[in-house]
Scaffold this motif. Structure first.
Motif, PDB file in Angstrom:
ATOM      1  N   UNK A  22       9.524  12.043  37.040  1.00  0.00           N
ATOM      2  CA  UNK A  22      10.936  12.189  36.700  1.00  0.00           C
ATOM      3  C   UNK A  22      11.786  11.190  37.478  1.00  0.00           C
ATOM      4  N   UNK A  23      11.554  11.084  38.782  1.00  0.00           N
ATOM      5  CA  UNK A  23      12.307  10.150  39.630  1.00  0.00           C
ATOM      6  C   UNK A  23      12.049   8.714  39.176  1.00  0.00           C
ATOM      7  N   UNK A  24      10.781   8.375  38.941  1.00  0.00           N
ATOM      8  CA  UNK A  24      10.443   7.022  38.480  1.00  0.00           C
ATOM      9  C   UNK A  24      11.141   6.703  37.162  1.00  0.00           C
ATOM     10  N   UNK A  25      11.122   7.657  36.241  1.00  0.00           N
ATOM     11  CA  UNK A  25      11.769   7.461  34.948  1.00  0.00           C
ATOM     12  C   UNK A  25      13.263   7.200  35.124  1.00  0.00           C
ATOM     13  N   UNK A  26      13.908   7.998  35.953  1.00  0.00           N
ATOM     14  CA  UNK A  26      15.345   7.840  36.176  1.00  0.00           C
ATOM     15  C   UNK A  26      15.662   6.468  36.761  1.00  0.00           C
ATOM     16  N   UNK A  27      14.848   6.024  37.695  1.00  0.00           N
ATOM     17  CA  UNK A  27      15.080   4.727  38.329  1.00  0.00           C
ATOM     18  C   UNK A  27      14.773   3.570  37.384  1.00  0.00           C
ATOM     19  N   UNK A  28      13.703   3.673  36.621  1.00  0.00           N
ATOM     20  CA  UNK A  28      13.294   2.604  35.719  1.00  0.00           C
ATOM     21  C   UNK A  28      14.217   2.463  34.518  1.00  0.00           C
ATOM     22  N   UNK A  29      14.837   3.548  34.105  1.00  0.00           N
ATOM     23  CA  UNK A  29      15.687   3.530  32.922  1.00  0.00           C
ATOM     24  C   UNK A  29      17.168   3.468  33.275  1.00  0.00           C
ATOM     25  N   UNK A  30      17.433   3.042  34.475  1.00  0.00           N
ATOM     26  CA  UNK A  30      18.793   2.818  34.941  1.00  0.00           C
ATOM     27  C   UNK A  30      19.708   4.011  34.712  1.00  0.00           C
ATOM     28  N   UNK A  31      19.220   5.192  35.046  1.00  0.00           N
ATOM     29  CA  UNK A  31      20.032   6.405  34.978  1.00  0.00           C
ATOM     30  C   UNK A  31      20.802   6.543  36.294  1.00  0.00           C
TER      31      UNK A  31
END
Length: 72
Positions: A22-31
């Protein structure tokens, strides 16, 4: 994104892996908002912004809010 892990024991491998994903996704997708992400723990309810490491800690300490609906 698989969300089945949010109901698992917070000490389980699956929960740990889910939080990291979840954290990786948020960081990678510029959230991000000013280099911070919204915290979806039970305490913050996706209303407060923190650095990723703080959000990760909160998800273990306060648990992931199961009513969180913004899955992409």
């Amino acid at each position: 994104m698989d969300e089945s892990w949010i109901k698992m024991d917070r000490q389980s491998f699956e929960y740990n892996h889910g939080v990291n994903s979840f954290i990786d996704f948020a960081l990678e997708n510029e959230c991000l908002v000013n280099d911070r992400i919204r915290c979806p723990c039970l305490k913050c309810k996706n209303m407060k912004l923190f650095e990723a490491n703080i959000v990760k800690d909160y998800l273990f300490f306060h648990e992931f809010d199961e009513t969180y609906e913004r899955w992409i």
